[in-house]
Design a protein around this motif. Structure first.
Motif, PDB file in Angstrom:
ATOM      1  N   PRO A  61      -0.238   9.207  15.794  1.00 38.58           N
ATOM      2  CA  PRO A  61       1.185   9.242  16.135  1.00 38.58           C
ATOM      3  C   PRO A  61       1.381   9.733  17.569  1.00 38.58           C
ATOM      4  CG  PRO A  61       0.804  10.222  13.968  1.00 38.58           C
ATOM      5  CD  PRO A  61      -0.544   9.984  14.576  1.00 38.58           C
ATOM      6  N   GLY A  62       2.248   9.061  18.283  1.00 35.82           N
ATOM      7  CA  GLY A  62       2.525   9.468  19.649  1.00 35.82           C
ATOM      8  C   GLY A  62       1.619   8.836  20.674  1.00 35.82           C
ATOM      9  N   GLU A 118       2.635  -0.300  12.008  1.00 37.14           N
ATOM     10  CA  GLU A 118       2.752   0.694  10.923  1.00 37.14           C
ATOM     11  C   GLU A 118       2.328   0.100   9.585  1.00 37.14           C
ATOM     12  OE1 GLU A 118       3.016   3.410  12.072  1.00 37.14           O
ATOM     13  OE2 GLU A 118       4.208   3.299  13.884  1.00 37.14           O
ATOM     14  N   PHE A 119       1.201  -0.609   9.597  1.00 31.92           N
ATOM     15  CA  PHE A 119       0.757  -1.285   8.379  1.00 31.92           C
ATOM     16  C   PHE A 119       0.392  -0.293   7.282  1.00 31.92           C
ATOM     17  CE2 PHE A 119      -2.218  -3.748   5.722  1.00 31.92           C
ATOM     18  CZ  PHE A 119      -1.409  -4.848   5.455  1.00 31.92           C
ATOM     19  N   HIS A 120       0.157   0.969   7.664  1.00 32.04           N
ATOM     20  CA  HIS A 120      -0.199   1.972   6.660  1.00 32.04           C
ATOM     21  C   HIS A 120       0.908   2.160   5.636  1.00 32.04           C
ATOM     22  CE1 HIS A 120       2.312   4.347   9.394  1.00 32.04           C
ATOM     23  NE2 HIS A 120       2.586   5.083   8.322  1.00 32.04           N
ATOM     24  N   GLU A 121       2.152   1.804   5.968  1.00 27.09           N
ATOM     25  CA  GLU A 121       3.238   1.965   5.001  1.00 27.09           C
ATOM     26  C   GLU A 121       3.083   1.017   3.817  1.00 27.09           C
ATOM     27  OE1 GLU A 121       7.212   2.340   6.216  1.00 27.09           O
ATOM     28  OE2 GLU A 121       6.774   3.642   7.922  1.00 27.09           O
ATOM     29  N   ILE A 176      12.670   7.530   7.413  1.00 28.76           N
ATOM     30  CA  ILE A 176      13.005   6.552   8.454  1.00 28.76           C
ATOM     31  C   ILE A 176      12.485   6.990   9.816  1.00 28.76           C
ATOM     32  CG2 ILE A 176      15.259   7.602   8.991  1.00 28.76           C
ATOM     33  CD1 ILE A 176      16.377   4.805   9.387  1.00 28.76           C
ATOM     34  N   ALA A 177      12.328   8.307  10.010  1.00 26.70           N
ATOM     35  CA  ALA A 177      11.897   8.834  11.316  1.00 26.70           C
ATOM     36  C   ALA A 177      10.393   9.071  11.383  1.00 26.70           C
ATOM     37  CB  ALA A 177      12.628  10.144  11.605  1.00 26.70           C
ATOM     38  N   THR A 202       0.699  13.713   8.228  1.00 22.48           N
ATOM     39  CA  THR A 202       0.161  13.494   9.576  1.00 22.48           C
ATOM     40  C   THR A 202       1.155  12.726  10.440  1.00 22.48           C
ATOM     41  OG1 THR A 202      -2.107  13.498   8.717  1.00 22.48           O
ATOM     42  CG2 THR A 202      -1.746  12.465  10.866  1.00 22.48           C
ATOM     43  N   GLN A 203       1.767  11.690   9.855  1.00 19.98           N
ATOM     44  CA  GLN A 203       2.768  10.926  10.593  1.00 19.98           C
ATOM     45  C   GLN A 203       3.915  11.828  11.040  1.00 19.98           C
ATOM     46  OE1 GLN A 203       1.228   7.284  11.099  1.00 19.98           O
ATOM     47  NE2 GLN A 203       3.382   7.618  11.474  1.00 19.98           N
ATOM     48  N   ARG A 204       4.385  12.656  10.133  1.00 17.06           N
ATOM     49  CA  ARG A 204       5.519  13.528  10.456  1.00 17.06           C
ATOM     50  C   ARG A 204       5.140  14.555  11.522  1.00 17.06           C
ATOM     51  NH1 ARG A 204       8.180  14.661   4.411  1.00 17.06           N
ATOM     52  NH2 ARG A 204       8.665  12.466   3.964  1.00 17.06           N
TER      53      ARG A 204
END
Length: 814
Positions: free
Chosen positions: A29-30, A124-127, A273-274, A317-319
């Motif tokens: 992320p980032g 963001e295929f991990h979703e 969503i964020a 981790t994403q957050r």
């Protein structure tokens, strides 16, 4: 251009795409992958076609396109554009197009060659959304059959990359190391007490974080309800501005949450969503409440429900990465470091938990079964079968699961197949109802479930708020009205018959027409066979017929969240060809009897219910079999003795039916049915003697064998038949002592001595023996001495072997 971590991975990525046309990119992320990689592919000249990038959410798609356009010194719609439902900014010069995932499916179904598209990026295929999984599977098939030049790239920050790379033909895996900025993680010192409300704990953590840190704060909560409640608890310094952020908000309000604060500090309370593909300006601090909301579909109930669960490590981790997008950051987690080990590694793929009706329709249109495509996860067979059943009900599939003309028309509408069926059937008049049913409820949960109230609010908000005490989500109403306008344009033709809201709802949910169960409880049985319940105080609680449009999805008994009253006449008008008379004979556990009814049925509900006076005996007997299974088998003493005789002969090695309780119950269809005539209730069954029915299980030869080797009776010297009990260790008879006077040998069955229990004239046991001659010679004298005093009117000879057997008292002397 600002140097981001992703730049170090661009050369190997571009090289891999030039060589194999496929790759999997892992970047934390980032790292900047969403806004840098498409531009790098365009700059490298990998393709002459457009680059299509998929995003899981509309907000992320818009934000990514606008950010890339800004990088090029342009506005969205020029080199970089976007398309989401209800909005498009593209032009002839657009080379990179950011779209939401469902749009790719529509593009492929209408143009399988993807003409003009040179590359497809799955961001963001991990979703693991359903549309992304299906879209990738379709693209892989297109590459194999039609377009070997099509470039495919899957990107993610927290992806188990190896299975995806294998699915894509062992595509190269490229990894970008490191974040844009480091993030310090802070855990709780001890777990939250079990009775702590999530909103209260989160509000305390926000206050602490504001006092300890600088910069914007991004807080992750599971849903709008938790966001609103947390917001109401906050007491922050005057320089802090709080912004909610969730999917149902108007886009302008979402943009306000993303934009940098004009002054002071910004606190954003957001749902998932964020989590991805979105940089919220000024954020330095993340607070993760540790919960995620997911849709779970239950094939048993045919309904979906939202469940709140612990986040997975991938989501956490994403957050956490959101805090390191623009500067060094801090992430507060509302759990201890020890609790982190119990988190699951990844969230479930949507295909494992979602309603698959849309997927089943798309697969039918493509002409494939799930196993025909390279899906990373195959759908649950039960859920997929349930989805096909819904499509059959809507007329979208034929008997061979092939798509019908009606089914094809449903795929052209941007709605769930149920709502698309309603719109296609009723025409533009259904647009408002389709938009309403597709959206979140515009009234608060405290409002009654009646769908008519929502229609009132949509029709005339001022009048509604003047007359009704219920809070209204005005933004949601505005969004529903806009969607209704778009759907009205999509609807083809027009139904000449004006349809009420209830009729429209029934078209979408023919399996959720609810009939009030007998009794005072507000429980309804649905035409699809499921059970639902309504709050006692709800105005629809006593309504006879309703259409249920939303429930909490509980698989045992779903609670109704939205419904509308419907009349029987409206039901007959819509579904008259599906209503049939059925004769129904069944066992009622509650009433403990067979109930015979003639019922006019729509699915599982009876619109008319009458007593079936002339129900045939065989139908009643069949129903009573279920009663026997419910009540169990109880044997009379005579039947018990018969079963014991059969068991004795079976034990000796002869072939006879098994008459153990379990064996009898499991075979009642074979031997009991012909004997149940006239048996209808638990009381009847209690009085029913099974002996005759059990005897018919043996043929003539078997019965002769049993009578010979284990006779039912012993014949006394008085020529009276005494039943022999075979249930003990030894066969036994019980009779009056005087009846064996003159008996000089011990009674036998074959060569087996009987156990003889001798009774007094008062029917009390006085002796049990296996040796009658020995009893006469020994113990009888003591018995005689005792009995003569008690029963002086009965004979007690000194030598019983010389006396005549009798059951009478002595004759009186005159």
């Amino acid at each position: 251009m600002t140097q981001l971590p992703i730049h170090d991975a661009l050369d190997p990525l571009i090289s891999a795409l030039r060589t194999t046309s496929r790759a999997v990119l892992q970047a934390p992320p980032g790292a900047g992958k969403t806004t840098v990689v498409p531009l790098a592919m365009l700059d490298a000249g990998l393709t002459n076609g457009r680059i299509l990038m998929l995003e899981p959410r509309r907000l992320a798609a818009r934000a990514a396109a606008e950010r890339m356009a800004q990088t090029l010194g342009e506005i969205a719609g020029q080199t970089v554009g976007y398309r989401v439902r209800g909005e498009s900014k593209t032009s002839k010069s657009t080379r990179i197009e950011v779209v939401t995932e469902g749009i790719l499916t529509r593009m492929i179904q209408s143009d399988p060659e993807l003409s003009g598209i040179g590359a497809v990026i799955f961001d963001e295929f991990h979703e693991r959304s359903l549309n992304a999984d299906f879209g990738l599977a379709l693209c892989l098939e297109i590459c194999d059959a039609l377009r070997d030049d099509l470039i495919l790239l899957a990107m993610s920050a927290t992806l188990d990359a190896e299975p995806v790379a294998a699915l894509m033909g062992n595509a190269p895996m490229i990894t970008s190391e490191g974040r844009a900025y480091p993030v310090e993680t802070r855990w709780l010192d001890k777990p939250l007490p079990k009775n702590t409300r999530l909103e209260e704990a989160t509000a305390r953590q926000i206050t602490q974080a504001v006092n300890e840190t600088e910069g914007g704060v991004l807080v992750f909560l599971p849903g709008e309800g938790e966001i609103r409640r947390t917001q109401s608890l906050l007491k922050l310094p005057s320089n802090c501005t709080v912004h909610p952020l969730f999917g149902a908000m108007p886009f302008k309000e979402q943009q306000a949450a993303i934009r940098p604060a004009k002054q002071g500090r910004k606190v954003v309370l957001a749902t998932s969503i964020a989590e991805t593909s979105l940089t919220i300006q000024d954020v330095r601090v993340v607070i993760d409440a540790g919960r995620a909301r997911r849709a779970r579909f239950d094939p048993g109930s045919g309904m979906s429900r939202l469940v709140t669960e612990r986040v997975t490590r991938a989501e956490a981790t994403q957050r956490q990465g959101r805090a390191g997008r623009v500067a060094e950051g801090i992430c507060y987690r509302l759990w201890t470091k020890g609790e982190e080990g119990a988190l699951l590694p990844f969230p479930p793929a949507e295909i494992e938990a979602a309603d698959l009706t849309g997927l089943a329709l798309e697969l039918a249109l493509w002409g494939a079964a799930p196993t025909d495509l390279a899906l990373l996860t195959q759908p649950n067979p039960g859920s997929f079968s349930e989805a096909q059943s819904v499509l059959h009900m809507l007329g979208a599939l034929d008997g061979d699961n092939r798509i019908t003309a009606h089914g094809k028309s449903l795929t052209k509408l941007p709605l769930h197949p149920r709502l698309a069926h309603m719109l296609a059937t009723a025409g533009p008049q259904a647009a408002r109802m389709a938009a309403l049913l597709a959206a979140r409820d515009p009234l608060t949960r405290s409002a009654p479930v009646d769908l008519s109230l929502r229609i009132e609010a949509l029709t005339d908000l001022k009048s509604f708020t003047d007359r009704r005490p219920y809070a209204v989500n005005r933004a949601a109403l505005h969004s529903i009205r806009d969607e209704a306008k778009r759907l009205r344009k999509s609807a083809k033709g027009s139904d000449p018959i004006p349809r009420s809201p209830a009729e429209l709802a029934a078209l979408a949910y023919p399996d959720r027409i609810g009939l009030h169960r007998k009794g005072d409880d507000p429980r309804f049985v649905l035409s699809g066979g499921k059970g639902t319940v309504l709050n006692d105080e709800d105005p629809l609680a006593s309504t006879r017929l309703i259409v249920v449009t939303d429930t909490d999805g509980n698989p045992r008994e779903a609670r109704i969240r939205q419904a509308v009253q419907i009349t029987e006449g409206q039901i007959r008008d819509l579904f008259g060809d599906q209503i049939t008379w059925q004769d129904n004979c069944h066992w009622s556990k509650r009433e403990r009897r067979v109930i015979a009814r003639r019922q006019e049925m729509l699915g599982a509900i009876a619109l008319d219910d009458r007593i079936w006076k002339d129900a045939p005996d065989d139908a009643i007997a069949q129903a009573m079999l279920h009663g026997v299974r419910d009540l169990g088998i109880t044997l009379s003493p005579a039947a018990q003795r018969f079963v014991a005789r059969v068991k004795l002969i079976r034990t000796a090695g002869h072939e006879l039916p098994d008459m153990t309780p379990d064996a009898l119950l499991s075979t009642i269809d074979d031997w009991l049915l012909p004997h149940l005539s006239g048996v209808k209730t638990a009381d009847h069954w209690k009085k029913f003697d099974l002996l005759d029915a059990l005897r018919t299980r043996l043929d003539w030869n078997q019965m002769q064998l049993v009578d010979k080797l284990a006779p039912a009776h012993f014949t006394t010297p008085l020529d009276r038949k005494i039943p022999i009990d075979y249930s003990g260790e030894n066969p036994e008879i019980i009779l009056r002592l005087q009846e064996l006077f003159g008996q000089t040998t011990h009674p036998l069955v074959g060569n087996t001595p009987l156990r003889v229990t001798l009774l007094s004239p008062g029917q009390k046991p006085v002796q049990t023996t296996m040796d009658i001659p020995g009893f006469w010679a020994s113990s009888y004298a003591d018995v005689r001495k005792d009995m003569r005093g008690r029963y002086p009117k009965h004979p007690w000879p000194e030598d019983p072997t010389q006396a005549d057997p009798t059951l009478r008292a002595k004759r009186r002397k005159h």
